[in-house]
Design a protein around this motif. Structure first.
Motif, PDB file in Angstrom:
ATOM      1  N   THR A  78       1.520  -0.738   0.004  1.00 20.50           N
ATOM      2  CA  THR A  78      -0.251  -0.142   0.327  1.00 20.50           C
ATOM      3  C   THR A  78       1.141   1.218   0.053  1.00 20.50           C
ATOM      4  N   PHE A 113      -0.937   0.967  10.795  1.00 20.44           N
ATOM      5  CA  PHE A 113      -1.849   2.257  10.147  1.00 20.44           C
ATOM      6  C   PHE A 113      -1.773   3.413  10.797  1.00 20.44           C
ATOM      7  N   TRP A 118      -1.996   9.162   8.655  1.00 24.86           N
ATOM      8  CA  TRP A 118      -3.573   9.822   8.253  1.00 24.86           C
ATOM      9  C   TRP A 118      -4.103  10.367   9.185  1.00 24.86           C
ATOM     10  N   ARG A 123      -7.838   6.999   8.569  1.00 22.33           N
ATOM     11  CA  ARG A 123      -7.048   5.330   9.496  1.00 22.33           C
ATOM     12  C   ARG A 123      -8.254   4.416   9.656  1.00 22.33           C
ATOM     13  N   THR A 126     -10.160   2.251   6.872  1.00 20.80           N
ATOM     14  CA  THR A 126      -8.883   1.711   6.143  1.00 20.80           C
ATOM     15  C   THR A 126      -8.607   0.623   6.766  1.00 20.80           C
ATOM     16  N   ASP A 129     -12.007  -1.328   6.533  1.00 23.38           N
ATOM     17  CA  ASP A 129     -11.788  -2.864   5.439  1.00 23.38           C
ATOM     18  C   ASP A 129     -10.369  -3.976   5.665  1.00 23.38           C
ATOM     19  N   HIS A 130      -9.829  -3.229   5.790  1.00 21.26           N
ATOM     20  CA  HIS A 130      -8.481  -3.992   6.218  1.00 21.26           C
ATOM     21  C   HIS A 130      -8.966  -5.817   6.614  1.00 21.26           C
TER      22      HIS A 130
END
Length: 152
Positions: A78, A113, A118, A123, A126, A129-130
């Motif tokens: 990423t 993270f 972010w 954060r 994301t 989502d992960h």
């Protein structure tokens, strides 16, 4: 809520050598995680992971960090294209493989993270989502590795 690390433990009914190949070899990775994977299984190899979707897909930079067959494989991903993967600009994924009975205990961990810098909202989105992504893909890893183990 902790938004810095995702950790999972999975049991695979296959030997560590098989599981290592499944988590590290791009040909296997394409079977359980990404739609395409382009990298070499050597430390420092840079490549990419591709995920297809209705909008054409997403390409993520990918750098192999640690290769210790058959016990450990890790990579950073990423990070922005054109930048070297490092703490602060990428996420670190580690698969630790431990023999257990006739199979393998997989200790999965994704970190980095908080270090990305972010905003809290980015954060959290994301991270979530992960979490959802790994909750979907890790069972596929188990199924694929088990199937490969049966064929061996």
């Amino acid at each position: 809520m902790e938004l810095g690390t995702i950790e999972r433990e999975l049991y695979v009914e296959a030997a560590p050598e098989i599981v290592f190949d499944v988590v590290s070899n791009p040909d296997h990775v394409k079977q359980w995680w990404s739609d395409d994977a382009r990298y070499e299984t050597v430390v420092g190899s840079e490549g990419e992971i591709l995920f297809a979707d209705a909008d054409g897909g997403k390409v993520e930079a990918f750098t192999v960090v640690d290769v210790q067959p058959p016990t450990r494989f890790s990579f950073r991903w990423t990070h922005p294209a054109g930048e070297d993967a490092a703490e602060g600009n990428s996420l670190l994924v580690t698969f630790e493989l431990v023999p257990q009975g006739d199979g393998t205990l997989v200790r999965f961990r994704e970190t980095g993270f908080r270090e990305r810098g972010w905003t809290d909202a980015v954060r959290e989105a994301t991270y979530e989502d992960h979490v959802h992504g790994w909750d979907h893909f890790l069972p596929r890893l188990v199924a694929h590795a088990t199937a490969v183990g049966v064929r061996s």
